[in-house]
Design a protein around this motif. Structure first.
Motif, PDB file in Angstrom:
ATOM      1  N   GLN A  13     -17.960   3.001   2.540  1.00  0.00           N
ATOM      2  CA  GLN A  13     -16.636   3.492   2.899  1.00  0.00           C
ATOM      3  C   GLN A  13     -16.235   4.596   1.935  1.00  0.00           C
ATOM      4  OE1 GLN A  13     -13.859   0.286   2.602  1.00  0.00           O
ATOM      5  NE2 GLN A  13     -14.577  -0.705   4.465  1.00  0.00           N
ATOM      6  N   ILE A  15     -12.937   6.116   0.515  1.00  0.00           N
ATOM      7  CA  ILE A  15     -11.537   5.704   0.416  1.00  0.00           C
ATOM      8  C   ILE A  15     -10.778   6.651  -0.496  1.00  0.00           C
ATOM      9  CG2 ILE A  15     -11.919   3.272   0.958  1.00  0.00           C
ATOM     10  CD1 ILE A  15     -12.081   2.710  -2.024  1.00  0.00           C
ATOM     11  N   ARG A  19      -3.814   3.527  -4.256  1.00  0.00           N
ATOM     12  CA  ARG A  19      -4.314   2.150  -4.396  1.00  0.00           C
ATOM     13  C   ARG A  19      -5.703   1.987  -3.769  1.00  0.00           C
ATOM     14  NH1 ARG A  19       1.162   1.200  -2.443  1.00  0.00           N
ATOM     15  NH2 ARG A  19       0.103   1.123  -0.444  1.00  0.00           N
ATOM     16  N   ASN A  20      -6.348   3.116  -3.475  1.00  0.00           N
ATOM     17  CA  ASN A  20      -7.651   3.101  -2.808  1.00  0.00           C
ATOM     18  C   ASN A  20      -7.627   2.247  -1.550  1.00  0.00           C
ATOM     19  OD1 ASN A  20      -9.017   4.793  -4.617  1.00  0.00           O
ATOM     20  ND2 ASN A  20      -9.217   3.111  -6.052  1.00  0.00           N
ATOM     21  N   ASP A  21      -6.566   2.412  -0.768  1.00  0.00           N
ATOM     22  CA  ASP A  21      -6.428   1.612   0.449  1.00  0.00           C
ATOM     23  C   ASP A  21      -6.393   2.472   1.716  1.00  0.00           C
ATOM     24  OD1 ASP A  21      -3.985   2.764   0.001  1.00  0.00           O
ATOM     25  OD2 ASP A  21      -2.828   0.931   0.235  1.00  0.00           O
ATOM     26  N   ASP A  22      -6.624   3.767   1.566  1.00  0.00           N
ATOM     27  CA  ASP A  22      -6.647   4.668   2.710  1.00  0.00           C
ATOM     28  C   ASP A  22      -8.117   4.950   3.038  1.00  0.00           C
ATOM     29  OD1 ASP A  22      -6.234   6.552   4.674  1.00  0.00           O
ATOM     30  OD2 ASP A  22      -5.432   8.079   3.320  1.00  0.00           O
ATOM     31  N   VAL A  23      -8.612   4.348   4.111  1.00  0.00           N
ATOM     32  CA  VAL A  23     -10.007   4.531   4.498  1.00  0.00           C
ATOM     33  C   VAL A  23     -10.141   5.862   5.237  1.00  0.00           C
ATOM     34  CG1 VAL A  23     -11.918   3.625   5.862  1.00  0.00           C
ATOM     35  CG2 VAL A  23     -10.423   2.053   4.628  1.00  0.00           C
ATOM     36  N   ARG A  74     -15.302   4.749  -6.877  1.00  0.00           N
ATOM     37  CA  ARG A  74     -14.271   5.552  -6.216  1.00  0.00           C
ATOM     38  C   ARG A  74     -14.815   6.911  -5.895  1.00  0.00           C
ATOM     39  NH1 ARG A  74      -9.259   4.372  -9.934  1.00  0.00           N
ATOM     40  NH2 ARG A  74      -9.626   6.522 -10.424  1.00  0.00           N
ATOM     41  N   ASP A  77      -9.370  10.378  -5.577  1.00  0.00           N
ATOM     42  CA  ASP A  77      -8.001   9.842  -5.625  1.00  0.00           C
ATOM     43  C   ASP A  77      -7.060  10.854  -5.009  1.00  0.00           C
ATOM     44  OD1 ASP A  77      -8.632   7.471  -6.981  1.00  0.00           O
ATOM     45  OD2 ASP A  77      -8.656   8.538  -8.892  1.00  0.00           O
TER      46      ASP A  77
END
Length: 78
Positions: A13, A15, A19-23, A74, A77
């Motif tokens: 993935q 991302i 918060r690293n929550d947007d794929v 990651r 960002d």
């Protein structure tokens, strides 16, 4: 970027977000040799040329940094 497992992942993935929550992108089917790209809701609106560029960059990072055998890292960002 995060891989589905530490050993021979079948997907990864891309991302982003605070918060690293947007794929951005999920690439599955790596082990079968038939990869498939699935885009996050916001990112699905990218133009085809932009999608190709993102996919190419993701694969370069995935394989160059050894993420094929890493559990998570990651990609970017925000």
């Amino acid at each position: 970027m995060r891989a589905s497992s530490a050993v021979a992942p079948d997907s990864f993935q891309v991302i982003t977000g605070p918060r690293n929550d947007d794929v951005v992108l999920i690439v599955s089917g790596l082990n079968s040799g038939d990869p498939k790209a699935t885009w996050g809701p916001f990112w699905n609106r990218l133009k085809p040329q932009a999608k190709i560029w993102v996919e190419e960059q993701a694969f370069r990072i995935f394989y160059r940094r050894g993420l094929a055998s890493a559990s998570a890292i990651r990609f970017c960002d925000g």
